[in-house]
Design an enzyme around this catalytic site. Structure first.
Site, short mmCIF file in Angstrom:
data_model
loop_
_atom_site.label_atom_id
_atom_site.label_comp_id
_atom_site.label_asym_id
_atom_site.label_seq_id
_atom_site.Cartn_x
_atom_site.Cartn_y
_atom_site.Cartn_z
N GLU A 110 0.94 -1.23 -0.04
CA GLU A 110 -0.15 0.12 -0.01
C GLU A 110 0.75 1.27 -0.04
O GLU A 110 1.94 1.24 0.67
CB GLU A 110 -0.83 0.06 1.31
N TYR A 122 7.73 2.32 -7.57
CA TYR A 122 7.22 0.94 -7.78
C TYR A 122 6.75 0.67 -9.13
O TYR A 122 6.66 -0.41 -9.45
CB TYR A 122 5.97 1.05 -6.77
#
Length: 172
Positions: A110, A122
């Site tokens: 998350e 990411y």
């Protein structure tokens, strides 16, 4: 700045927590407590926590939780004085290596909806948003994106990792 590939990445120990907690308080609006870290470190299976050290200084860290063929990044952070030099990338390379060593096929995490810098990192690792956790961060009320990187054991993913590592090494 120290070459991020020369950092010692070692298992997190209780003696590292003072430095880890200092980083937590610097980089997160809702830092984990010593109790949370101690609980995680007490779990002998299903977890992997590492610190990256520049000499004796903790410069960054991460935590992983394993469930069958998946891992979940529970926490990852780099001290502000070490940011923007490739250390977060090196930590994520280690996340993937440890995940693969543990038979993992997919990795999740998350990330705060407003943390575009982390999201960009990411995405380079193949993570894509798959959902939103509304109001996930209680103190700020901010949403979290749930991101997954699938099929990390493929030759295509290995090629992605080689490219990422080469880019970090060439920045030196």
């Amino acid at each position: 700045m120290t070459d991020p590939f020369t950092f010692d990445i070692t298992p997190m120990r209780r003696r590292d927590l003072r430095a880890v907690l200092a980083i937590e308080h610097e980089v997160f609006p809702e830092p984990w407590t010593a109790g949370v870290f101690n609980s995680e470190l007490a779990l002998r299976t299903g977890r992997a926590y590492r610190v990256a050290k520049d000499g004796r200084t903790v410069a960054g860290y991460f935590g992983l939780m394993f469930a069958e063929d998946e891992s979940h990044i529970t926490t990852i952070a780099v001290a502000p004085s070490y940011q923007r030099h490739g250390l977060a990338t090196v930590l994520l390379l280690e996340v993937v290596r440890i995940s693969l060593d543990n038979g993992v096929r997919h990795i999740s995490l998350e990330v705060a909806a407003g943390n575009e810098r982390a999201q960009s990192l990411y995405r380079r690792f193949g993570f894509a948003p798959v959902g939103v956790r509304k109001g996930y961060y209680v103190v700020t009320g901010e949403d979290a994106y749930v991101m997954w990187a699938y099929d990390i054991g493929t030759p295509e993913y290995a090629e992605r990792l080689r490219g990422i590592e080469e880019r970090v090494r060439s920045r030196r």
